[in-house]
Design an enzyme around this catalytic site. Sequence first.
Site, mmCIF file in Angstrom:
data_model
loop_
_atom_site.group_PDB
_atom_site.id
_atom_site.type_symbol
_atom_site.label_atom_id
_atom_site.label_comp_id
_atom_site.label_asym_id
_atom_site.label_seq_id
_atom_site.Cartn_x
_atom_site.Cartn_y
_atom_site.Cartn_z
ATOM 1 N N ASP A 170 0.865 -1.185 0.000
ATOM 2 C CA ASP A 170 0.000 0.000 0.000
ATOM 3 C C ASP A 170 0.897 1.229 0.000
ATOM 4 O O ASP A 170 2.097 1.132 0.273
ATOM 5 C CB ASP A 170 -0.895 -0.011 1.252
ATOM 6 N N SER A 171 0.280 2.374 -0.245
ATOM 7 C CA SER A 171 1.024 3.630 -0.206
ATOM 8 C C SER A 171 1.510 3.959 1.207
ATOM 9 O O SER A 171 2.426 4.753 1.366
ATOM 10 C CB SER A 171 0.134 4.752 -0.722
ATOM 11 N N CYS A 181 -3.778 -0.950 -2.044
ATOM 12 C CA CYS A 181 -4.048 0.474 -2.293
ATOM 13 C C CYS A 181 -5.010 0.626 -3.482
ATOM 14 O O CYS A 181 -4.727 0.127 -4.572
ATOM 15 C CB CYS A 181 -2.727 1.164 -2.597
ATOM 16 N N GLU A 230 -6.509 9.244 9.792
ATOM 17 C CA GLU A 230 -5.180 9.139 10.418
ATOM 18 C C GLU A 230 -5.103 9.980 11.691
ATOM 19 O O GLU A 230 -4.328 9.685 12.591
ATOM 20 C CB GLU A 230 -4.100 9.508 9.402
ATOM 21 N N CYS A 240 -11.222 2.998 -0.859
ATOM 22 C CA CYS A 240 -9.986 3.522 -0.272
ATOM 23 C C CYS A 240 -9.661 2.706 0.972
ATOM 24 O O CYS A 240 -10.573 2.331 1.725
ATOM 25 C CB CYS A 240 -10.154 4.996 0.093
ATOM 26 N N HIS A 291 -8.535 3.439 3.797
ATOM 27 C CA HIS A 291 -8.846 3.998 5.120
ATOM 28 C C HIS A 291 -10.332 3.953 5.490
ATOM 29 O O HIS A 291 -10.681 4.048 6.663
ATOM 30 C CB HIS A 291 -8.417 5.459 5.186
HETATM 31 N N1 DGL Z 1 -4.008 3.870 0.098
HETATM 32 C C1 DGL Z 1 -4.659 4.940 -0.657
HETATM 33 C C2 DGL Z 1 -5.856 4.361 -1.401
HETATM 34 O O1 DGL Z 1 -6.433 3.362 -1.006
HETATM 35 C C3 DGL Z 1 -5.092 6.087 0.241
HETATM 36 C C4 DGL Z 1 -3.951 6.929 0.770
HETATM 37 C C5 DGL Z 1 -3.153 7.591 -0.339
HETATM 38 O O2 DGL Z 1 -3.642 8.555 -0.968
HETATM 39 O O3 DGL Z 1 -2.046 7.133 -0.599
HETATM 40 O O4 DGL Z 1 -6.241 4.905 -2.405
#
Ligand code: DGL
Length: 271
Positions: free
Chosen positions: A14-15, A77, A156, A188, A190
């Site tokens: 993931d990012s 991600c 977050e 997403c 989160h």
């Molecule tokens: N992990 C990213 C997503 O699911 C969210 C956070 C980011 O913008 O990197 O799109």
Amino acid sequence: MSAQRAEAPLGVFDSGIGGLTVVQAIAELLPDERIVYLGDTARVPYGNKSPETVARFARQDAAFLLGRGVKAVVVACNTATAFALPALEAALEVPVIGVLEPGVEAALGRTRNGRIGLIGTAGTIGSEAYQRAIAARRPGAHIVPRATPLLVPLVEEGWLEHPVTRQVLAEYLGPMLREDIDTLVLACTHYPLLKPALREVAGEGVALVDSATTCAAHVAGRLGALGLAAPPGGGCGIDIYLTDRPAQFERVARRFLTAPIKGIEVVALPE
Ligand code: DGL
């Protein structure tokens, strides 16, 4: 597929931290899997970056996991899935599983009126990957997309049920609720943490489809079908690799992941 491959770890990237929602869902469903997680915390967020940059980052993330001997790569991600999944599938010699297809399938299974709301980063929504995938499977579907970039920082910050978060959600969801959606895709990493607040704002009549649990179910099905499911007794905590160790990492990570962490290491990615 040899038994040895089935014993290899499952790679997830993931990012940043958010993909731990997907790890948590996989760990709950498949407790025997050894999971290696890479969070690109030095370069997060991906959600506001160009398609080319996200695709390059995603290639490097996947290459790192392959270097750890993973049997399959899960792209947790949504932004990386939206921009890079087909390229990763073509390039990698192991199965690649993204969050988009499971989420889309689940949404189409849930909707009764064919009116589907979609929230995600600016990148995910702008890519139109979800919109295309839904339209390809259900041409008559009415899709109401909305980029919701304020939600990742709110999660977050831990403001999961804060009045400000509810107000932001009401602002974002208002137009799509007026369009009578009966299903909302949380595209997403989160957003699963916002489910209680989303439920309150969207109402009981809107089905919430989260990419973490739908992806975990898809991973279970794919590994099983490919003969890659781990034998019993293999899972023993998550190995976490990060490209930077942000202050408070553990405190924030614990909101996403309650499964045991084996170790946390900061690494440099291959170019
Ligand atoms: N992990 C990213 C997503 O699911 C969210 C956070 C980011 O913008 O990197 O799109």
